[in-house]
Design an enzyme around this catalytic site. Sequence first.
Site, mmCIF file in Angstrom:
data_model
loop_
_atom_site.group_PDB
_atom_site.id
_atom_site.type_symbol
_atom_site.label_atom_id
_atom_site.label_comp_id
_atom_site.label_asym_id
_atom_site.label_seq_id
_atom_site.Cartn_x
_atom_site.Cartn_y
_atom_site.Cartn_z
ATOM 1 C CB SER A 91 5.517 -3.850 -7.722
ATOM 2 O OG SER A 91 5.123 -2.512 -7.448
ATOM 3 C CE LYS A 230 9.606 -5.210 -7.065
ATOM 4 N NZ LYS A 230 8.646 -5.404 -5.949
ATOM 5 N N GLY A 232 4.663 -8.070 -5.713
ATOM 6 C CA GLY A 232 3.735 -7.095 -6.263
ATOM 7 C C GLY A 232 2.517 -7.037 -5.366
#
Length: 288
Positions: A91, A230, A232
């Site tokens: 992600s 971010k 993942g």
Amino acid sequence: MPSASLPRFSTISGPAVINRRHALGLLAAASLLPSRSFANVSYQRSEFREDLSRRFFDLGTTGTFVAYKVDDYLIIASDKVRSGEGKLPASTFKIPNSVIALETGVVGDPDKDVFKWDGVTRPIEAWNKDHTLRSAIAASAVPVYQEIARRIGEERMQKYVDLFEYGNRDIGGGIDQFWLTGNLRIDPVQQVDFVDRLRRGVLPVSKRSQDLVRDILPVTKVGDATIRAKSGLLGAETGKPSLGWLVGWAEKGSQQTVFAMNMDCKEPSQIAARMTVTQQCLTDIVAI
């Protein structure tokens, strides 16, 4: 391989450029960083901090941490091997996917355009609802970003992955799977390079698209520091986690540090520790 203690940039028309053999000459990985600089400076330094590896050992796992201290023109890596190994981005690809969505008009407004829930109940509850781009990146809603990728389409997706020189640029394995189970690979050094270009707003897309993605990135406050990053997790959508990422940058006063961390995640405590271990590493290098 030459020493990387104080490697020079080569210069061509336009900004200074840097390649990995010079900037991270100590790394075992021999492949080249894309031909651009992390910053327009005359010299670049790099060093290894083996003490950072203990942060992963203490969690009962293995991993790597790479950071670029912007003001110091200093790249720090926790190890010589894994820091240059390409892996599926999971992600963390939502960052470039968001930029591409905005640039192509697949998403016009990250707060107003709504992706309706398809009615399929998934094990991650936050995915089972309507989302905007902002809420989808916060919830790391894989189904939303799969729909975004399908709307972008293979031709446009390949165009922008090439323009961004993102990882190995291979989107084989399905337009809505290539970053999850397909052929795309990116290493932590390349992650730092890409995120740094987004941070500086120098990706080959509009200023608006980059500004909006920087704005929607999840924010964590740590004392007087701010981390925009971010996560993942490979296998999150199937309930079989294996690899965790966290990429982004930390801001403390005028100091900025771009980073990428990945580690093996075999149990829930390790999944939850992605931000913790990143903060520990950032503290160790006096970035927060």
